[in-house]
Design a protein around this motif. Structure first.
Motif, PDB file in Angstrom:
ATOM      1  N   ALA A  31      12.886  -1.426  25.166  1.00  0.00           N
ATOM      2  CA  ALA A  31      13.922  -1.449  26.201  1.00  0.00           C
ATOM      3  C   ALA A  31      14.111  -0.049  26.774  1.00  0.00           C
ATOM      4  O   ALA A  31      14.269   0.138  27.987  1.00  0.00           O
ATOM      5  CB  ALA A  31      15.237  -1.974  25.621  1.00  0.00           C
ATOM      6  N   GLU A  32      14.070   0.929  25.908  1.00  0.00           N
ATOM      7  CA  GLU A  32      14.248   2.309  26.337  1.00  0.00           C
ATOM      8  C   GLU A  32      13.145   2.719  27.320  1.00  0.00           C
ATOM      9  O   GLU A  32      13.407   3.322  28.365  1.00  0.00           O
ATOM     10  CB  GLU A  32      14.237   3.200  25.093  1.00  0.00           C
ATOM     11  CG  GLU A  32      14.796   4.536  25.348  1.00  0.00           C
ATOM     12  CD  GLU A  32      15.838   4.993  24.325  1.00  0.00           C
ATOM     13  OE1 GLU A  32      16.082   4.327  23.296  1.00  0.00           O
ATOM     14  OE2 GLU A  32      16.391   6.048  24.599  1.00  0.00           O
ATOM     15  N   THR A  64      11.309   0.758  29.180  1.00  0.00           N
ATOM     16  CA  THR A  64      11.491   0.025  30.437  1.00  0.00           C
ATOM     17  C   THR A  64      12.598   0.658  31.270  1.00  0.00           C
ATOM     18  O   THR A  64      12.506   0.789  32.495  1.00  0.00           O
ATOM     19  CB  THR A  64      11.839  -1.447  30.137  1.00  0.00           C
ATOM     20  OG1 THR A  64      10.829  -1.973  29.302  1.00  0.00           O
ATOM     21  CG2 THR A  64      11.937  -2.260  31.403  1.00  0.00           C
ATOM     22  N   TRP A  65      13.649   1.048  30.558  1.00  0.00           N
ATOM     23  CA  TRP A  65      14.782   1.685  31.237  1.00  0.00           C
ATOM     24  C   TRP A  65      14.330   2.952  31.976  1.00  0.00           C
ATOM     25  O   TRP A  65      14.629   3.159  33.149  1.00  0.00           O
ATOM     26  CB  TRP A  65      15.854   2.000  30.189  1.00  0.00           C
ATOM     27  CG  TRP A  65      17.057   2.723  30.685  1.00  0.00           C
ATOM     28  CD1 TRP A  65      17.993   2.246  31.558  1.00  0.00           C
ATOM     29  CD2 TRP A  65      17.480   4.042  30.318  1.00  0.00           C
ATOM     30  NE1 TRP A  65      18.971   3.173  31.757  1.00  0.00           N
ATOM     31  CE2 TRP A  65      18.681   4.291  31.011  1.00  0.00           C
ATOM     32  CE3 TRP A  65      16.961   5.028  29.469  1.00  0.00           C
ATOM     33  CZ2 TRP A  65      19.378   5.497  30.881  1.00  0.00           C
ATOM     34  CZ3 TRP A  65      17.656   6.213  29.336  1.00  0.00           C
ATOM     35  CH2 TRP A  65      18.840   6.445  30.046  1.00  0.00           C
ATOM     36  N   GLN A  66      13.539   3.786  31.257  1.00  0.00           N
ATOM     37  CA  GLN A  66      13.009   5.004  31.875  1.00  0.00           C
ATOM     38  C   GLN A  66      12.201   4.674  33.120  1.00  0.00           C
ATOM     39  O   GLN A  66      12.384   5.262  34.182  1.00  0.00           O
ATOM     40  CB  GLN A  66      12.097   5.759  30.889  1.00  0.00           C
ATOM     41  CG  GLN A  66      12.791   6.322  29.669  1.00  0.00           C
ATOM     42  CD  GLN A  66      13.649   7.538  29.990  1.00  0.00           C
ATOM     43  OE1 GLN A  66      13.838   7.875  31.161  1.00  0.00           O
ATOM     44  NE2 GLN A  66      14.205   8.171  28.962  1.00  0.00           N
ATOM     45  N   ARG A 106      14.290   3.480  36.001  1.00  0.00           N
ATOM     46  CA  ARG A 106      15.078   4.556  36.615  1.00  0.00           C
ATOM     47  C   ARG A 106      14.223   5.370  37.577  1.00  0.00           C
ATOM     48  O   ARG A 106      14.673   5.807  38.625  1.00  0.00           O
ATOM     49  CB  ARG A 106      15.679   5.451  35.535  1.00  0.00           C
ATOM     50  CG  ARG A 106      16.867   4.778  34.886  1.00  0.00           C
ATOM     51  CD  ARG A 106      17.817   5.748  34.277  1.00  0.00           C
ATOM     52  NE  ARG A 106      17.112   6.842  33.601  1.00  0.00           N
ATOM     53  CZ  ARG A 106      17.718   7.948  33.204  1.00  0.00           C
ATOM     54  NH1 ARG A 106      19.005   8.116  33.416  1.00  0.00           N
ATOM     55  NH2 ARG A 106      17.041   8.880  32.583  1.00  0.00           N
ATOM     56  N   ILE A 160      21.525   2.493  36.449  1.00  0.00           N
ATOM     57  CA  ILE A 160      20.925   1.542  35.517  1.00  0.00           C
ATOM     58  C   ILE A 160      21.431   1.796  34.110  1.00  0.00           C
ATOM     59  O   ILE A 160      21.355   2.913  33.601  1.00  0.00           O
ATOM     60  CB  ILE A 160      19.386   1.660  35.550  1.00  0.00           C
ATOM     61  CG1 ILE A 160      18.901   1.505  37.000  1.00  0.00           C
ATOM     62  CG2 ILE A 160      18.752   0.612  34.646  1.00  0.00           C
ATOM     63  CD1 ILE A 160      17.403   1.580  37.169  1.00  0.00           C
ATOM     64  N   LEU A 220      21.719   0.686  29.870  1.00  0.00           N
ATOM     65  CA  LEU A 220      20.790   0.294  28.809  1.00  0.00           C
ATOM     66  C   LEU A 220      21.591  -0.153  27.599  1.00  0.00           C
ATOM     67  O   LEU A 220      22.508   0.546  27.154  1.00  0.00           O
ATOM     68  CB  LEU A 220      19.916   1.492  28.430  1.00  0.00           C
ATOM     69  CG  LEU A 220      19.047   1.329  27.177  1.00  0.00           C
ATOM     70  CD1 LEU A 220      17.954   0.296  27.402  1.00  0.00           C
ATOM     71  CD2 LEU A 220      18.424   2.666  26.766  1.00  0.00           C
ATOM     72  N   GLN A 229      28.624   0.638  27.647  1.00  0.00           N
ATOM     73  CA  GLN A 229      27.612   0.054  28.529  1.00  0.00           C
ATOM     74  C   GLN A 229      28.074  -1.287  29.090  1.00  0.00           C
ATOM     75  O   GLN A 229      27.914  -1.566  30.276  1.00  0.00           O
ATOM     76  CB  GLN A 229      26.293  -0.127  27.767  1.00  0.00           C
ATOM     77  CG  GLN A 229      25.573   1.172  27.454  1.00  0.00           C
ATOM     78  CD  GLN A 229      24.962   1.823  28.693  1.00  0.00           C
ATOM     79  OE1 GLN A 229      24.834   1.204  29.740  1.00  0.00           O
ATOM     80  NE2 GLN A 229      24.619   3.102  28.580  1.00  0.00           N
ATOM     81  N   THR A 284      27.465   0.093  36.782  1.00  0.00           N
ATOM     82  CA  THR A 284      26.002  -0.009  36.747  1.00  0.00           C
ATOM     83  C   THR A 284      25.629  -1.329  37.418  1.00  0.00           C
ATOM     84  O   THR A 284      26.309  -2.333  37.250  1.00  0.00           O
ATOM     85  CB  THR A 284      25.458   0.003  35.301  1.00  0.00           C
ATOM     86  OG1 THR A 284      26.280  -0.833  34.499  1.00  0.00           O
ATOM     87  CG2 THR A 284      25.459   1.391  34.731  1.00  0.00           C
ATOM     88  N   VAL A 323      19.501  -2.914  31.653  1.00  0.00           N
ATOM     89  CA  VAL A 323      18.312  -3.189  30.857  1.00  0.00           C
ATOM     90  C   VAL A 323      18.782  -3.505  29.440  1.00  0.00           C
ATOM     91  O   VAL A 323      19.575  -2.761  28.873  1.00  0.00           O
ATOM     92  CB  VAL A 323      17.367  -1.974  30.841  1.00  0.00           C
ATOM     93  CG1 VAL A 323      16.170  -2.238  29.926  1.00  0.00           C
ATOM     94  CG2 VAL A 323      16.904  -1.647  32.252  1.00  0.00           C
TER      95      VAL A 323
END
Ligand code: ADP
Ligand code: MG
Length: 711
Positions: free
Chosen positions: A522-523, A525-527, A530, A538, A540, A553, A562, A566
């Motif tokens: 997930a991290e 994908t988040w990067q 972004r 965005i 997370l 969050q 947000t 993600v």
């Protein structure tokens, strides 16, 4: 073979009747010492009855020899022939390769593990009889590690005569060979007489059900005759297998009835209805309850007025408004001076309930407390004190609620949300939090629609209510199935939607239930998102975040700060952000349908039209395609659950947590579900008229399962 042909050590017994085989420990058999007994115990076998109920997984036909020329790949066969060559070969792995010839043709035997003695024995000229499975190998058809015996050519005697019956293959455990299990079962069968496996069903019932005797069924299933219908035996549909499956399912059902009986032997507080409080709650809501909510709330209200504990399951599709129904029940308890515990399976959901219940209850002067696994010690102490002295009336939390240190002043009702995430054992643990000699009422809620057959077995101890109506104004989520190759287009679509003021979830999934790996994915994908979408805020969220960060969050997403969240599957259950109207699920083919349905239920909660994109990794398997198509074609949770059951079986549908509690020795809910209506019909009578037999039946089939048998 009978017991008189072959002397075996007989357990001591009175002379007129053989003892029940459940009374004879496996150690009474020849060659069973403590080591072997331990291994058998791993298979759930401690006595001879267990051993006889340990039925074959499948069968091999060793009743005839197949000419080598007639061999087909992937068949279990018996062959006989002469060793023509025997060499150690060095392919990818070193192996011993033997060529065997029988006059019709030649085939290879391959051994990856072999001893020197073995090598010396398998020399040219030796005649062998082999048992094994054919497969395509480097030298044509091969048998890997066949069982074999040397046919003695000097004495002109052939090997042992061929089997007269089908050969059983048992489920086993490390260090316990098939031969060993077969020979132990042999011994047990020799001790088997018509009386040594007690018939626990009354005669009239057995006649009515056309049941053969247990002894006959068991004998047959360990050694089916040559001409037995092997296809039926392999699928478990042979009448004798069905006869045993019937008994097992019946035993389970009775155990659930016993559980219910035991719960209901203790009293529960009778709670008068609280229309006044409930009206005040409704007045605060921006909506009116649906007909289904009102009906189910009334069913619960009736139960709560009784002095026996309620045990009720509320099924309602995602978004059907179960929380409100729980709130009505809570008011009835609180109005009568009792505490209510509300348990959720995840921190995020518990937190959301805390907020909901605080908003609903505090204007009515009802105090809501909160308990989670991750809270600070001081806060925790404070909350525990409020729970113990009764100043907290509604207590929301995760499974932290059933820890020993949580002592309620006077718990009258427990609500367990998203029950499918908990096991039966956990469900029972909260029951014990009531006052001495009294049990709290139990309300169990689930959004995973449970196919009827499963409900009838796993939840047989519960009454059932269904919220079969969604609040008005919901538009069904429209679902598309898109290959990951078109990911870029999907990202653009997310951007466009968010810039138009909509909110979206991007869900990352992994096959393994590893929170750490999922969080990493997930991290990453988040990067990436972004980078790709710099105009968006965005968020997370994953299971590895601290509770406070998760909170922050969720709150930021709820408040619209947000636009894209993600997430891992931590948001699967319960999360409610009505403005979110787009969901992308990566690799949806990895999840079960019920889980996808749950996830998808996070959108389509407001009045906006919602979309779900199933972004699959190509290529898809046939089943994968079928499942994603099912998701696309319906939003009806019950239809999806039935499809899931059909495609994956009950273990997967209910999830490991749930089925971890239900170990069937041989029944299979899907295959044998058709037996349940009869079982449901006869079980209560059997329990009422033959309570001892009923208990013995439970002991026979569930003896080692603490959750059910000994509550
Ligand atoms: P679930 O059954 O999935 O737990 P929730 O209880 O979270 O559903 O309810 C989903 C949403 O629907 C919440 O925002 C809730 O406030 C809202 N809701 C519940 N009942 C009604 C109703 N009768 N009319 C309109 N909205 C409702
Ligand atoms: Mg819910």
């Amino acid at each position: 073979m009978t017991a008189t042909d072959t002397p075996v050590r007989k357990p001591s017994s009175n002379k007129t009747q053989a003892p029940g085989l459940d009374q004879v420990a496996v150690t009474a058999l020849k060659g069973v010492g403590s080591q072997l007994a331990l291994k058998l115990e791993k298979l759930g076998i401690t006595n001879l009855q267990d051993l006889l109920f340990h039925l074959p997984l499948r069968y091999m036909d060793r009743t005839r020899v197949t000419p080598i020329a007639a061999l087909q790949p992937l068949a279990n066969v018996v062959i006989e022939g002469e060793v023509r060559a025997s060499d150690v070969v060095f392919g990818r792995r070193r192996s011993l390769l033997c060529r065997l010839q029988d006059g019709t043709g030649t085939v290879s035997l391959r051994f990856f593990h072999f001893s020197n003695a073995q090598k010396q024995k398998l020399t040219p000229g030796t005649r062998l009889r082999c048992y094994g499975e054919t497969r395509r190998g480097a030298s044509g058809l091969e048998l890997y590690h066949p069982e074999y015996e040397v046919i003695d050519q000097n004495s002109n005697k052939s090997a042992k005569p061929l089997q007269q019956t089908l050969t059983p293959v048992y489920p086993t455990t490390e260090g316990l060979t098939q031969q060993r299990l077969r020979s132990l079962t042999e011994q047990a069968l020799e001790l088997l007489s018509q009386h040594s496996l007690t018939e626990l069903l009354p005669d009239h019932l057995r006649q009515q059900l056309h049941q053969v005797s247990l002894a006959d069924a068991v004998k047959y299933l360990h050694h089916p005759p040559k001409e037995a219908p092997i296809d039926k035996l392999l699928t478990g549909e042979h009448p004798y297998q069905q006869r045993l499956a019937f008994e097992e399912l019946l035993a389970h059902h009775i155990s659930m009835l016993l559980l219910r009986q035991r719960v209901q032997e203790t009293g529960a507080p009778a709670m008068a209805p609280q229309p006044h409080l409930q009206d005040r709650l409704v007045a605060q809501l921006g909506f009116t309850p649906t007909g289904a909510q009102t009906r189910v709330a009334a069913e619960i209200a009736y139960d709560l007025q009784q002095a026996v504990p309620m045990l009720r399951l509320v099924q309602g599709d995602v978004g059907s408004g179960k929380t409100l129904v729980a709130a009505f029940a809570a008011l009835q308890a609180v109005g009568n001076g009792y505490q209510v515990a509300i348990m959720a399976p995840t921190e995020i959901l518990a937190e959301q309930h805390r907020i909901n219940f605080s908003n609903w209850m505090e204007p009515l002067d009802i105090k809501v407390a909160w308990l989670s696994g991750k809270m600070k010690a001081a806060e925790r102490r404070e909350q525990l004190a409020a729970i113990a002295d009764g100043s907290a009336q509604v207590i929301v939390g995760t499974h932290a609620l059933f820890q020993d240190e949580v002592v309620f002043a006077d718990l009258g009702l427990t609500v367990i949300d998203e029950q499918h995430r908990f096991g039966v054992h956990q469900r029972l643990a909260l029951r014990e939090k009531g006052r001495e000699g009294r049990q709290p009422h139990q309300l169990i809620m689930t959004a995973t629609p449970i196919p009827r057959t499963l409900a009838m077995s796993v939840y047989a101890d519960l009454d059932n209510s269904v919220i079969d109506e969604l609040p008005p104004g919901r538009t069904p989520v429209s679902t598309v199935v898109i290959s990951n190759e078109r990911r870029q287009q999907v990202i653009e679509r997310v951007q466009q939607a968010c810039l138009e003021g909509r909110q979206a979830y991007w869900v990352c999934t992994l096959i393994e239930e590893s929170e750490a790996l999922e969080a990493q994915a997930a991290e990453a994908t988040w990067q990436a998102l972004r980078q790709a979408l710099p105009q968006l805020n965005i968020g997370l969220i994953h299971g590895r975040l601290k509770a406070a960060d998760k909170d922050a969050q969720m709150q930021a997403f709820k408040a619209g700060e947000t636009q894209l969240l993600v997430a891992t599957t931590v948001i699967e259950v319960g999360v409610d952000v009505p403005n979110a109207s787009l969901m992308i699920i990566e690799n949806p083919e990895r999840l079960g349908l019920a889980q996808l349905h749950q996830l998808r239920g996070r959108v389509g909660r407001g009045s906006k039209e919602s979309h779900c994109v199933l972004l699959y990794g190509a290529p898809l398997s046939q089943i994968g395609r079928e499942r994603l198509n099912a998701m696309r074609s319906t939003t009806d949770g019950f239809a999806i659950a039935e499809k899931d059951l059909q495609l994956r079986g009950p273990g997967e549908v209910l999830g490991t947590r749930q089925t971890g509690d239900v170990h069937f020795k041989l029944a299979d809910l899907q295959r044998d579900g058709h037996l349940l209506p009869t079982i449901k019909q006869i079980a209560p009578n059997l329990l009422a008229q033959h309570p001892q037999q009923a208990q013995l039946l439970v002991d026979r089939w569930l003896g080692n399962s603490p959750d059910y048998a000994n509550v």
